[in-house]
Design an enzyme around this catalytic site. Structure first.
Site, PDB file in Angstrom:
ATOM      1  N   ASP A 127       0.791  -1.231   0.000  1.00  0.00           N
ATOM      2  CA  ASP A 127       0.000   0.000   0.000  1.00  0.00           C
ATOM      3  C   ASP A 127       0.821   1.278   0.000  1.00  0.00           C
ATOM      4  O   ASP A 127       0.255   2.376  -0.064  1.00  0.00           O
ATOM      5  CB  ASP A 127      -0.956   0.008   1.211  1.00  0.00           C
ATOM      6  CG  ASP A 127      -2.133  -0.932   0.992  1.00  0.00           C
ATOM      7  OD1 ASP A 127      -2.603  -1.020  -0.152  1.00  0.00           O
ATOM      8  OD2 ASP A 127      -2.572  -1.571   1.961  1.00  0.00           O
ATOM      9  N   ASP A 189      -6.413  -4.550  -6.266  1.00  0.00           N
ATOM     10  CA  ASP A 189      -6.146  -3.171  -5.838  1.00  0.00           C
ATOM     11  C   ASP A 189      -4.705  -2.743  -6.145  1.00  0.00           C
ATOM     12  O   ASP A 189      -4.413  -1.559  -6.328  1.00  0.00           O
ATOM     13  CB  ASP A 189      -6.360  -2.999  -4.326  1.00  0.00           C
ATOM     14  CG  ASP A 189      -7.464  -3.857  -3.745  1.00  0.00           C
ATOM     15  OD1 ASP A 189      -7.779  -4.910  -4.326  1.00  0.00           O
ATOM     16  OD2 ASP A 189      -7.995  -3.483  -2.703  1.00  0.00           O
TER      17      ASP A 189
HETATM   18  N1  GLY Z   1      -7.504  -1.764  -0.302  1.00  0.00           N
HETATM   19  C1  GLY Z   1      -8.259  -0.982  -1.160  1.00  0.00           C
HETATM   20  C2  GLY Z   1      -9.715  -1.178  -1.088  1.00  0.00           C
HETATM   21  O1  GLY Z   1     -10.260  -1.446  -0.032  1.00  0.00           O
HETATM   22  O2  GLY Z   1     -10.355  -1.040  -2.085  1.00  0.00           O
END
Ligand code: GLY
Length: 408
Positions: A127, A189
């Site tokens: 992240d 993601d």
């Molecule tokens: N981790 C990114 C989302 O929750 O979309």
């Protein structure tokens, strides 16, 4: 003569209204369609919302994350190394500075960005791209903060340590935090984190980051999507052979369901990868997964949090997915060749923005966020029908992109 002109005017107005009423319900067959979206008003609304919320958000060790259902003020959470949402609030402030060119927003953005420089060394999860790029990246790009360059390059180097060449992707999560999976986990993601890597290669980091990002995009394109262009959330790979072991979910409704924000990350991600590589296979793929997403949308263009929920029982929407897609589609509309595709994506993005800025989804007069009615992780029992800071971030990014497109 006057009567003739009046008759002509009435006819033109009624023709326009007919076109609106006859507008197709799916985006698939939509061509040039008018929307009532008012960009100037939407930007003004965002600025007014920030004028209310910013004076309340004074603790620099925390950032606003969500507004609970029925509440009016942001719930703040610590700027922790494991908290993926840390960068969105400074990012919002950078966009407001870009939209207004008012120094007070730049000052606030700097204050909120520079508190987590130490996060540049995060190697424990993927992240870091989500955290550093909206804050330091937007500070560099929109705020002229060239001194952020080394911080961004270090952040890219940290992210690159998670690339496994045997698999061909960046490892998203640690298994300690997600014990369901034992080996190399990549989630959809992760596509968004690639932007930091491309940026680093474009700013003196050398080709290695771009190569990693493009390999990740290729592997994900191959393994993360069904034939029909919809995406799984989590893939577990064998760390040594790169073989796909499992396709699961964490935030979707079911392992094999179609989580709408996952699809949104894909759309945004592949559009961005095409921007950075100019390789047509990524543009074709961005179109394929976008067209599927548009086909699955309800009438107001805001998806349910998962496309496979029973909507007779659960009506929760995800405004955050809509904001991500609106921003991505504005960009996609500028890359596709055919005029009808340009219009289709542009108009769909405008429809999304029109819904998001309407009283049905806007926070104006109700709470301190730009947008209400997002779903963070319903399957995990939290962030259900709330305001989310990343919904606001991608919404204001879309407004900024649209304003720039109109100025061109
Ligand atoms: N981790 C990114 C989302 O929750 O979309």
């Amino acid at each position: 003569m006057r009567l003739l002109l009046l008759a002509l005017f009435i006819c033109m107005a009624s023709c326009r209204n007919n076109k609106k009423n006859d507008a197709p319900e799916t985006a698939q067959d939509m061509t040039a369609m008018d929307t009532d979206f008012d960009l100037v008003q939407a930007i003004e609304d965002c600025e007014d919302q920030l004028k209310i919320s910013v004076p309340k958000l004074t603790d620099l060790t925390k950032h606003p994350r969500l507004i609970e259902t029925g509440e009016t003020e942001w719930k703040e959470v610590p700027n922790g190394r494991l908290v993926w949402t840390s960068g969105f609030y400074p990012g919002i402030l950078w966009y407001m500075y870009d939209l207004t060119k008012e120094e007070k927003w730049k000052k606030e953005a700097i204050k909120r960005t520079e508190v987590f420089e130490s996060f540049k060394s995060i190697t424990e999860h993927h992240d870091i791209g989500f955290m550093m790029y909206p804050a330091y990246g937007m500070g560099y790009e929109l705020g002229g903060m060239k001194e952020y360059k080394d911080i961004l390059l270090t952040s890219a180097a940290s992210l690159a340590t998670r690339f496994n060449p045997k698999v061909g992707t960046i490892r998203s999560w640690s298994n300690k935090m997600h014990p369901r999976w034992k080996q190399h986990i990549t989630i959809i993601d992760n596509m968004l984190n690639l932007e930091l890597l491309y940026w680093a290669s474009d700013h003196g980091g050398g080709p290695v980051y771009k190569d990693i990002a493009t390999k990740h995009a290729e592997t994900t394109m191959k393994n993360h999507f069904r034939e029909d262009g919809t995406s799984w959330h989590v893939i577990e790979y064998d760390s040594l052979t790169g073989k796909v072991l499992n396709r699961n979910t964490k935030q979707g409704f079911a392992d094999d369901s179609r989580w709408s924000r996952g699809q949104a990350w894909g759309i945004y991600g592949y559009t961005m990868v095409y921007r950075e590589t100019k390789d047509n296979k990524f543009l074709d793929f961005a179109q394929k997964i976008t067209d599927k997403y548009l086909e699955l949308l309800p009438e107001d263009y805001i998806p349910h949090w998962d496309f496979d929920i029973d909507t007779t029982k659960d009506d929760d929407r995800d405004a955050s997915a809509a904001a991500v897609v609106a921003s991505g589609l504005l960009e996609l509309s500028t890359y596709v060749e055919k005029k009808e595709d340009q219009e289709r994506y542009y108009n769909a993005a405008l429809k999304m923005l029109e819904s998001l800025s309407s009283p049905a989804y806007s926070g104006v007069g109700k709470a301190d966020a730009f947008l209400l009615h997002s779903t963070g992780a319903k399957s995990l029992g939290h962030e259900i029908d709330v305001a989310l800071i990343y919904a606001d971030y991608y919404y204001i990014e879309a407004l900024d992109r649209l304003q720039k497109m109109k100025m061109e």
